[in-house]
Design a protein around this motif. Structure first.
Motif, short mmCIF file in Angstrom:
data_model
loop_
_atom_site.label_atom_id
_atom_site.label_comp_id
_atom_site.label_asym_id
_atom_site.label_seq_id
_atom_site.Cartn_x
_atom_site.Cartn_y
_atom_site.Cartn_z
N THR A 19 -6.02 -2.54 3.10
CA THR A 19 -5.32 -1.45 3.58
C THR A 19 -5.92 -0.50 2.85
O THR A 19 -5.98 0.95 3.71
CB THR A 19 -4.13 -1.49 3.99
OG1 THR A 19 -3.27 -2.45 4.10
CG2 THR A 19 -2.89 -0.14 4.16
N TRP A 20 -5.68 0.04 1.77
CA TRP A 20 -6.68 1.21 0.55
C TRP A 20 -8.11 1.10 1.58
O TRP A 20 -8.38 2.63 1.68
CB TRP A 20 -6.65 0.54 -0.51
CG TRP A 20 -7.29 1.68 -0.82
CD1 TRP A 20 -8.77 1.32 -1.98
CD2 TRP A 20 -7.02 2.91 -2.32
NE1 TRP A 20 -9.20 2.86 -2.92
CE2 TRP A 20 -7.36 3.21 -3.23
CE3 TRP A 20 -5.24 3.17 -2.36
CZ2 TRP A 20 -7.44 4.04 -4.04
CZ3 TRP A 20 -4.94 3.94 -3.42
CH2 TRP A 20 -6.55 4.73 -4.15
N TYR A 42 1.29 -1.08 -0.27
CA TYR A 42 0.04 0.26 -0.32
C TYR A 42 0.47 1.21 0.12
O TYR A 42 0.76 2.34 -0.69
CB TYR A 42 -1.02 0.43 1.30
CG TYR A 42 -1.21 1.63 1.21
CD1 TYR A 42 -2.44 1.81 0.79
CD2 TYR A 42 -1.17 1.61 2.26
CE1 TYR A 42 -3.60 3.02 0.82
CE2 TYR A 42 -1.08 3.42 2.61
CZ TYR A 42 -3.03 3.58 1.62
OH TYR A 42 -3.75 5.10 2.17
N PHE A 48 -2.55 2.53 -8.80
CA PHE A 48 -3.34 1.14 -8.03
C PHE A 48 -4.37 0.65 -8.46
O PHE A 48 -4.26 -0.61 -8.13
CB PHE A 48 -3.77 2.22 -7.02
CG PHE A 48 -3.47 1.72 -5.68
CD1 PHE A 48 -2.72 0.66 -4.96
CD2 PHE A 48 -4.74 0.45 -5.29
CE1 PHE A 48 -2.44 0.40 -3.99
CE2 PHE A 48 -5.02 0.54 -3.97
CZ PHE A 48 -3.96 -0.18 -3.10
N ALA A 56 -3.13 -4.74 -0.12
CA ALA A 56 -2.74 -3.99 0.18
C ALA A 56 -3.99 -3.30 -0.20
O ALA A 56 -4.78 -2.18 0.34
CB ALA A 56 -1.73 -3.44 -1.33
N SER A 96 -8.20 2.40 4.78
CA SER A 96 -7.72 4.00 4.96
C SER A 96 -8.56 5.14 4.96
O SER A 96 -9.02 6.09 5.48
CB SER A 96 -6.42 4.00 4.22
OG SER A 96 -6.07 5.38 3.51
#
Length: 695
Positions: free
Chosen positions: A292-293, A224, A243, A289, A296
């Motif tokens: 986590t994205w 990430y 991404f 990742a 967040s």
């Protein structure tokens, strides 16, 4: 001679006696005895170098290193080499990039040196955690199966991942180096978050997972942060687009089979079902990742970084599991009142990390009902309705282009009155804004028609929206949820689509990997040709203009570097005459002047169709250049492929015969040639006859 260690996950025990488990951290005093003409490197700076005489009288050098920080055994490392290096210091951290002397002399590692320090600083500032080592050595290894490794203070890389040649300016190489460096440095604070990719792995060394079942805490978090670092050192790159393209879409395509594991598994299950090496996969890296994205996103980046900083400081030089991370996030959430969650952080996140797969949301625009189910292949006989996974899902959404407050779906189905549509054909709703959630979306026909109208009337509507709609709708078609006509409804606007990364999604779904195989399908090919050609021509002409007049202008166009080849190959495959003519012209220009460089962005296509549209003269030139002493491995691979594109049968027969000669081609090339020839329309029969005659 070159010696380099690679001890992850459990190979430290083969080098020295130890309790080789990530949670059993210790300090290490390392000494290396080596030939005096070589240099020895390890995790820490050398503190003493002295001579030692062996029993046979020969002299050896002993390099002793400072005591390491407390760390896991798999991070201990050593390299013995005769390399040279370039160096700089960033905030007291001495950075050296080591490589073959010729490569250093020619400046091939200068780019890696220039970005390493700034990435360290970026991570330190972002996470408010200082890099704890006095030096960082980065070594470019000519052959390294692992690709890259974030050993604390001594990172190792496959040479091709680290070197940037001036001739690489029209490749995606610079961005790729930045991604890898980010990742590995990122391990150095949880090691500090592969090269941009791997520069971000220092935080995995500072706080290590208790055991390998939570490997995603190292690799997923680093994956990430690597993209944040890439766009920091290469601001022209679009974080969101890269991404979506490199992380989100690939894992959505993979994480949809029944047998795919969850992100975090129990130790017992891994010990019984998986090898540790199998955990270093796209589930760990990409899904980690994306989760986590998403985390967040619904927390806000500010709260997420605050929680991560707290977590890193609490467990520095120690170990943690995912529950420890959830606890620190919960503490931050409880200390404020801006972000309200429908359940505890652990309940929300465990639904994503402890279950396999991901959800498909279905929106009924008339009733405002959203339902969830696991996204599985309905065409697969083994796919049953017994999989009742449910997730606690953050739903970002917009109505008619305006963002709306975040909603949560915490059960299998729920009515959202706010999402009921009016009768206006311009009233549309989009879920998963900015692809902030790890799920796909299926809309009813009413909303599909309105979204299709939106794309046709406003083709410049946000690029992520076009990317997401097209990727989802083709996946739903492939897996049996909707008919292909529904998918094609959303592609009518494509003649006005000017983004290559979106075109790549279209071509990935509509054009087969093996182009020639579709030529044999007399029903599909003409339909594809009719449908695609009129839509692909505007973007083809746009880029063909650059190729003909000002190819240098594409130097900073990352997606042109990655996907233009696919676009041109498709245009030529569809028989578009301008593409065939351009290929012939550029190939002829190369034949007239072998020093001329065909634009790298479309070199494979140009060489293939230059040979295909020519005669034995063009083929013989390709053979001559293949045997040229200055041809690189990449040159040779492109030419091996191009020579299989010949349209005359006798040339393909001769080519296959060359493959049998040990003096003309290596034995490894023989199988490659057969593979290339068999995929061609006229080559299939020829290759089969050749194989049956000779084996």
């Amino acid at each position: 001679m070159l010696i380099a260690s690679q001890l992850e996950p459990t190979y430290a025990r083969t080098v020295y006696p130890c309790f080789d488990e990530p949670a059993m951290k210790a300090t290490f005093n390392i000494r290396v005895v080596h030939d005096p003409s070589y240099v020895a490197l390890s995790n820490m700076p050398a503190i003493d170098v002295f001579e030692m005489k062996a029993e046979d009288g020969s002299l050896w050098t002993v390099t002793a290193f400072n005591t390491s920080l407390k760390m896991s055994t798999y991070l201990t490392a050593f390299v013995i080499c005769d390399f040279d290096y370039v160096t700089r210091t960033e905030r007291g951290n001495k950075i050296r990039i080591w490589a073959r002397k010729e490569a250093v002399k020619n400046g091939y590692v200068d780019y890696a040196l220039n970005i390493t320090g700034p990435i360290f600083s970026f991570l330190e500032d972002l996470l408010n955690v200082s890099y704890p080592l006095p030096k960082t050595d980065v070594v470019a290894l000519p052959d390294f199966g692992a690709g890259a490794m974030e050993n604390w203070g001594l990172m190792t890389f496959q040479e091709s991942s680290l070197m940037y040649l001036p001739s690489d300016k029209f490749t995606s190489k610079k961005a790729m180096i930045a991604i890898i460096m980010s990742h590995e440095l990122g391990h150095q604070a949880r090691e500090m978050l592969r090269y941009l990719f791997f520069l971000f792995k220092w935080f995995g060394n500072l706080v290590t997972m208790n055991w390998w079942n939570d490997l995603w805490l190292n690799e997923g978090l680093a994956s990430y942060f690597e993209y944040l670092g890439v766009t920091f050192v290469e601001p022209k790159l679009s974080l969101d687009k890269i991404f979506y393209d490199h992380v989100v879409q690939p894992i959505l395509r993979e994480d949809n089979e029944i047998g795919v594991r969850s992100l975090s598994e129990s130790e017992d299950k891994i010990k019984g079902s998986f090898s540790l090496m199998s955990l270093f996969d796209t589930i760990t890296y990409n899904k980690g990742a994306v989760i986590t994205w998403m985390l967040s996103g619904f927390l806000t980046k500010k709260l997420f970084i605050r929680a991560l900083t707290s977590y890193l400081k609490e467990f520095s030089f120690s170990n943690a599991n995912q529950d420890d991370l959830w606890t620190h996030i919960q503490m931050v959430v409880d200390a404020q009142d801006e972000v309200q969650l429908p359940a505890s952080v652990k309940q929300i996140m465990d639904s994503w990390t402890c279950q396999n797969g991901f959800p498909l949301l279905t929106l009924n625009l008339t009733t405002g009902t959203i339902s969830q189910q696991q996204f599985l292949n309905k065409k697969n006989e083994n796919s049953t309705d017994s999989y009742n996974n449910t997730w606690i899902i953050p739903i970002s959404w917009m109505r008619n282009g305006s963002s709306q407050p975040l909603m949560w779906l915490d059960k299998s189905s729920k009515v959202f009155p706010e999402m009921q549509a009016s009768e206006s054909e311009y009233d549309w709703i989009l879920l998963n804004v900015n692809l902030s959630g790890y799920y796909r979306v299926n809309y009813d026909q009413l909303n599909i028609k309105r979204l299709a109208r939106l794309l046709e009337n406003d083709p410049k509507v946000r690029s992520y929206l076009r990317f997401q709609l097209i990727d989802d709708v083709f996946a739903l078609t492939q897996f049996g949820y909707i008919q292909v006509e529904t998918a094609l409804e959303l592609t009518k606007y494509l003649a006005r689509e000017d983004e290559l990364f979106i075109w790549n999604v279209v071509l990935l779904n509509l054009v087969p990997e093996n182009l020639e195989s579709t030529l044999k399908n007399y029903e599909v090919y003409p339909l594809l040709k009719k449908y695609l050609l009129k839509r692909i021509l505007p973007i083809y002409h746009y880029y063909a203009g650059f190729i003909r007049q000002n190819v240098d202008a594409l130097e900073d166009d990352y997606f042109a570097q990655v996907y233009l080849e696919k676009l041109f190959a498709t245009a030529c495959w569809l028989g578009f005459q301008d593409c065939l003519n351009l290929s012939s012209q550029l190939y002829a220009k190369w034949m007239d002047n072998p020093e001329y460089k065909i634009p790298f962005l479309i070199r494979r296509t140009v060489c293939c169709y230059g040979v295909a549209e020519g005669s034995d003269k063009e083929w013989n030139f390709a053979w001559e250049m293949y045997n040229h002493t200055n041809s690189t491995k990449e040159d040779k691979d492109i030419l091996l492929y191009a020579m299989s594109c010949a349209k005359e049968s006798w040339l393909l027969y001769r080519y296959l015969q060359y493959g049998l000669s040990d003096t003309l081609l290596s034995s490894n090339d023989t199988s490659i040639i057969i593979l290339y020839v068999v995929t061609k329309d006229i080559g299939h029969r020829i290759a089969w006859e050749f194989v049956t005659e000779n084996w």
